[in-house]
Design a protein around this motif. Structure first.
Motif, PDB file in Angstrom:
ATOM      1  N   ALA A 291      39.197  36.141  93.327  1.00 31.36           N
ATOM      2  CA  ALA A 291      38.104  36.913  92.713  1.00 31.36           C
ATOM      3  C   ALA A 291      38.518  38.315  92.277  1.00 31.36           C
ATOM      4  N   GLN A 292      39.824  38.584  92.256  1.00 29.22           N
ATOM      5  CA  GLN A 292      40.284  39.916  91.838  1.00 29.22           C
ATOM      6  C   GLN A 292      40.960  39.851  90.463  1.00 29.22           C
ATOM      7  N   TYR A 293      40.719  40.901  89.659  1.00 28.26           N
ATOM      8  CA  TYR A 293      41.209  40.933  88.278  1.00 28.26           C
ATOM      9  C   TYR A 293      41.743  42.318  87.949  1.00 28.26           C
ATOM     10  N   GLU A 294      42.384  42.430  86.791  1.00 23.15           N
ATOM     11  CA  GLU A 294      42.874  43.748  86.345  1.00 23.15           C
ATOM     12  C   GLU A 294      42.696  43.887  84.843  1.00 23.15           C
ATOM     13  N   VAL A 295      42.413  45.099  84.429  1.00 25.44           N
ATOM     14  CA  VAL A 295      42.340  45.420  82.999  1.00 25.44           C
ATOM     15  C   VAL A 295      43.133  46.711  82.767  1.00 25.44           C
ATOM     16  N   ALA A 296      43.889  46.773  81.666  1.00 21.02           N
ATOM     17  CA  ALA A 296      44.658  47.987  81.374  1.00 21.02           C
ATOM     18  C   ALA A 296      44.695  48.241  79.872  1.00 21.02           C
ATOM     19  N   PRO A 297      44.637  49.518  79.487  1.00 17.14           N
ATOM     20  CA  PRO A 297      44.686  49.860  78.067  1.00 17.14           C
ATOM     21  C   PRO A 297      46.092  50.307  77.666  1.00 17.14           C
ATOM     22  N   MET A 298      46.240  50.565  76.380  1.00 23.61           N
ATOM     23  CA  MET A 298      47.380  51.313  75.871  1.00 23.61           C
ATOM     24  C   MET A 298      47.174  52.755  76.336  1.00 23.61           C
ATOM     25  N   PHE A 299      48.262  53.438  76.727  1.00 22.62           N
ATOM     26  CA  PHE A 299      48.097  54.805  77.230  1.00 22.62           C
ATOM     27  C   PHE A 299      47.607  55.759  76.140  1.00 22.62           C
ATOM     28  N   GLU A 300      46.994  56.865  76.581  1.00 28.18           N
ATOM     29  CA  GLU A 300      46.453  57.864  75.642  1.00 28.18           C
ATOM     30  C   GLU A 300      46.683  59.267  76.196  1.00 28.18           C
ATOM     31  N   GLU A 301      46.309  60.247  75.415  1.00 32.22           N
ATOM     32  CA  GLU A 301      46.328  61.636  75.900  1.00 32.22           C
ATOM     33  C   GLU A 301      45.473  61.657  77.176  1.00 32.22           C
ATOM     34  N   LEU A 302      45.938  62.385  78.180  1.00 32.71           N
ATOM     35  CA  LEU A 302      45.368  62.295  79.526  1.00 32.71           C
ATOM     36  C   LEU A 302      43.843  62.498  79.609  1.00 32.71           C
ATOM     37  N   ASN A 303      43.336  63.549  78.973  1.00 36.77           N
ATOM     38  CA  ASN A 303      41.910  63.856  79.083  1.00 36.77           C
ATOM     39  C   ASN A 303      41.055  62.714  78.523  1.00 36.77           C
ATOM     40  N   VAL A 304      41.463  62.196  77.387  1.00 37.01           N
ATOM     41  CA  VAL A 304      40.715  61.094  76.766  1.00 37.01           C
ATOM     42  C   VAL A 304      40.859  59.834  77.616  1.00 37.01           C
ATOM     43  N   ALA A 305      42.054  59.612  78.164  1.00 37.09           N
ATOM     44  CA  ALA A 305      42.283  58.422  78.994  1.00 37.09           C
ATOM     45  C   ALA A 305      41.371  58.434  80.219  1.00 37.09           C
ATOM     46  N   VAL A 306      41.185  59.606  80.822  1.00 37.38           N
ATOM     47  CA  VAL A 306      40.303  59.703  81.991  1.00 37.38           C
ATOM     48  C   VAL A 306      38.870  59.374  81.583  1.00 37.38           C
ATOM     49  N   ASP A 307      38.417  59.954  80.475  1.00 37.39           N
ATOM     50  CA  ASP A 307      37.052  59.669  80.006  1.00 37.39           C
ATOM     51  C   ASP A 307      36.890  58.173  79.744  1.00 37.39           C
ATOM     52  N   HIS A 308      37.900  57.587  79.136  1.00 37.58           N
ATOM     53  CA  HIS A 308      37.811  56.161  78.812  1.00 37.58           C
ATOM     54  C   HIS A 308      37.754  55.291  80.063  1.00 37.58           C
ATOM     55  N   ASN A 309      38.462  55.707  81.099  1.00 37.08           N
ATOM     56  CA  ASN A 309      38.407  54.926  82.340  1.00 37.08           C
ATOM     57  C   ASN A 309      37.007  54.976  82.947  1.00 37.08           C
ATOM     58  N   LEU A 310      36.401  56.170  82.950  1.00 33.40           N
ATOM     59  CA  LEU A 310      35.060  56.305  83.528  1.00 33.40           C
ATOM     60  C   LEU A 310      34.032  55.516  82.715  1.00 33.40           C
TER      61      LEU A 310
END
Ligand code: ADP
Ligand code: MG
Length: 723
Positions: A291-310
């Protein structure tokens, strides 16, 4: 008949996923991105946003007016009626307050949709209602959210209701950071500046350096029906009870296995929403635990990447409910099987997109790579205990320092090849080892094409391995906002690079050539930094001993780890680089420790309540049943013997459990009356947790003795193996 013992309902969506999706057609359509800005803004206003994004200049009121007007028109055309600043208070979640674009004209019952420059730039929020660690109080409550132009506004579609979200920082009336984003942005500037200076030792044309982040988000998915039937999952986000199922992950048959249909439909729907929000998701797969999964994006500029994770976490939460599923981001929702992390892949890039941690074909000759690589290790070596503190939480305690990845000791795995390069660099000799595997000989089958081989193998036991062209901080918890650990990493590196730069320029001022100066300082740094390098098995007992010999910290629980957050070294670090004042840092310490206590308090109360209303009733009912059947049996009856033995076992477990519950009740009462939050936290860690374990052991054994139809809580077997 117990309602939970029936088959779970499937959602209609699970059987009707709309699979066709041309991502390039929809990507970013709900984002006020470059394409939208070109359409809705003047050239000057667009330029103002781009300059602000790079910290080159502030947006003035004139430009803000044009931007607000264009943004409003874009949002209205997309069907939004409201807008909201979207910010990241220390709750760890995002916060929003919606305002209507519509401004009525009271005298003629009409009105207009508007968004002024002031509306866009600044909103007010009651800061005392958010955790401030003592920086705000009910009678000194003013706080502001202020637009962050470096992360683009977007439209969130919640059940067809569309709202414009504007990423923002959150500060108090006195200008103190009350959120995660403000110190993150400060740290991005600090590391950018320090790294640019060092970069220019090699290439004077480098203008800017920015940090990059590619997170990997692990999560569980279970049926919503089960989630709602478990008070522990609903309130503590993890199961406090549950006997181990007869089978779990030992055959590794879930990892990378085919994705179940019901979950695939959910994944597809959240991916579609994320693509529209410009989140560049790349991978999806089953993780190790059932029942465990993972999702990952292409990396981005840090500030935007944090917003995108949230944003991703929020979107996943909502959409899972539509599928009658529940996504779980807790670090350890189920005891005995793997927990969930959020690996933070982190690197630095120049303004022209060159990755500063890319070793290239010949790392031994790549002095700029060696400079950044060694300085990261040196920073880690100096501030290892601080980095550990930044990933401390009640949830993450079940991973770090428990029998799970990664250990509570911070170290870096750099792989054998780079180890040889660094040792060679220190000893002033060329690297000795050629890569262990040659691609052309790796596969002996003629029909299979020759693969390329990475220059490092993988070490899943290392909390901070170098994985090819970036470091991967694996100790971040699945439920974390990435900001704080990333803020610490940036600041640590900024400090290290600043000092490195000073030492080098001192030497060049004394007449040394730049390259010789860099090498001299770097060798010294590399020698010291070797303490933090460990390529072996991080789970082994030997490493615990070896790490102690090296003087590395091994902070097993949150109260211990958090002390490092306010150690003089940490205070000095954050202060020196303008990332957090001492007050702001202490505020975070207070909030994190307080949240730890609150999480433990919730769990303590759940233990007290759930034993009373979920565990004892079926056990006692069954005892009564057993007593009745035994009455009808004759003394020598074999069955009678079985009933009696079972009854005796249950009786013993019930007594053990009640005794632990009584102790817990008393301790919880004492703990709650303690004045100091430190004492409270320590008591939860050292006194309550062993009692939680004792209660659980007895309860879980009861689960294996009491008939299925009497047991009211959904079991691990039911929750974890839905296909
Ligand atoms: P692996 O860890 O298996 O080598 P990848 O290299 O594809 O896998 O990367 C895993 C994660 O690391 C992805 O989210 C990816 O975007 C991210 N990543 C790759 N390069 C960088 C980089 N330069 N900076 C930050 N993150 C990166
Ligand atoms: Mg993973």
């Amino acid at each position: 008949m117990n309602p939970q013992r029936i088959l779970i309902e499937r959602s209609e969506r699970a059987t009707k996923a709309n699979g066709s999706l041309e991502v390039s057609k929809v990507f970013g359509e709900n984002v006020f991105n470059l394409k939208a800005m070109r359409e809705y803004l003047t050239d000057e206003a667009l330029e103002a946003v781009l300059r602000a994004r790079k910290s080159k200049s502030r947006i003035d009121t004139g430009a803000a007016q044009i931007i607000a007007k264009g943004l409003k028109q874009w949002a209205l055309n997309k069907g939004a009626s409201h807008y909201s600043h979207w910010f990241q208070p220390l709750t760890g979640m995002t916060a929003e307050k919606h305002d209507a674009f519509f401004k009525p004209h009271p005298w003629d019952a009409s009105g207009v949709e508007s968004l002024s420059a002031q509306d866009l730039i600044q909103r007010e929020a009651d800061a005392s209602s958010f955790p401030s660690g003592g920086r705000r109080s009910t009678h000194r409550a003013r706080g502001y959210t202020i637009w962050d132009p470096s992360s683009p506004p977007f439209i969130l579609d919640v059940n067809n209701v569309k709202t414009l979200y504007i990423p923002a920082i959150f500060i108090s009336y006195t200008g103190e950071a009350l959120d995660y984003k403000t110190p993150l942005l400060r740290s991005i500037e600090a590391v950018g500046k320090a790294a640019s200076d060092v970069c220019r030792l090699f290439d004077p044309k480098v203008k800017d350096v920015y940090a990059t982040l590619g997170w990997e988000q692990e999560y569980f998915v279970i049926a919503r029906q089960y989630y709602e039937a478990r008070p522990d999952l609903m309130l503590a986000k993890r199961t406090l009870f549950g006997a181990p199922p007869a089978k779990h992950q030992e055959k590794a048959d879930h990892y990378f296995a085919s994705i179940p249909e019901s979950v695939q439909a959910f994944i597809h729907e959240f991916e579609e929403a994320c693509f529209k929000l410009g989140i560049p998701l790349q991978t999806r797969h089953n993780e190790v635990a059932p029942a465990q999964y993972e999702v990952a994006p292409m990396f981005e500029e840090l500030n935007v990447a944090v917003d995108h994770n949230l944003l991703l976490m929020d979107v996943m939460n909502r959409i899972s409910a539509r599928h009658k599923l529940q996504v779980l981001f807790h670090e350890k929702p189920f005891a005995g099987i793997n927990g969930s992390g959020k690996h933070n892949n982190w690197s630095l890039s120049t303004d022209s997109g060159e990755n500063l941690l890319s070793p290239g074909a010949n790392p031994a000759e790549n002095l700029r790579f060696l400079t950044f690589f060694i300085n990261v290790l040196a920073a880690l070596n100096r501030y290892e205990s601080l980095l550990r503190a930044c990933v401390a939480s009640a949830g993450n305690d079940h991973r770090l320092g428990a029998n799970e990845a990664p250990p509570a000791i911070i170290s870096a795995d750099i792989g054998d090849a780079l180890m040889d390069v660094i040792v060679g660099f220190i000893e002033n000799r060329p690297p000795q080892t050629t890569p262990a595997v040659r691609p052309d000989s790796l596969v002996s089958l003629e029909r299979i094409p020759a693969p390329t081989v990475d220059n490092t193998d993988r070490n899943r036991t290392s909390p901070f391995p170098f994985t090819g062209h970036k470091f991967e901080f694996r100790a971040v918890g699945a439920n974390f906002n990435c900001s704080f650990p990333m803020t610490a990493l940036n600041t640590m590196l900024a400090d290290q690079l600043t000092e490195f730069y000073q030492k080098v320029t001192q030497k060049t001022a004394d007449g040394m050539e730049t390259e010789a100066a860099v090498r001299t300082v770097l060798i010294e740094e590399a020698q010291n930094a070797m303490r933090i390098v460990f390529n072996g098995d991080g789970y082994s007992d030997d490493w615990q001993k070896e790490a102690a010999k090296r003087g590395l910290s091994n902070l097993k629980n949150t109260p211990e780890a958090l002390e490092q957050l306010i150690a003089p070294q940490a205070v000095r670090l954050f202060q020196k680089h303008g990332v957090l004042t001492e007050g702001e840092l202490r505020a975070r310490y207070n909030v994190f420790l307080d949240y730890y206590c609150k999480d433990m308090e919730t769990e303590a109360h759940l233990y007290l309540e759930m034993t009373r209303v979920h565990i004892l009733p079926p056990a006692l009912r069954y005892l009564k049943e057993l007593a009745e059947v035994s009455k009808g049996c004759n003394e020598l009856d074999l069955q009678n013997d079985v009933w009696k033995k079972t009854a005796a076992k249950i009786d013993k477990l019930v007594r053990e459990m009640i005794s632990a519950v009584k102790d817990l009740k008393k301790i919880v009462h004492d703990v709650e009356s303690k004045e100091s939050v430190e004492e409270k936290a320590r008591a939860y860690a050292n006194e309550c947790r062993p009692l939680f374990a004792a209660i659980r052991t007895a309860a879980d054994e009861l689960e294996t003795l009491v008939p299925d139809d009497l047991w009211s809580l959904p079991k691990y077997r039911e929750m974890l193996f839905i296909r």
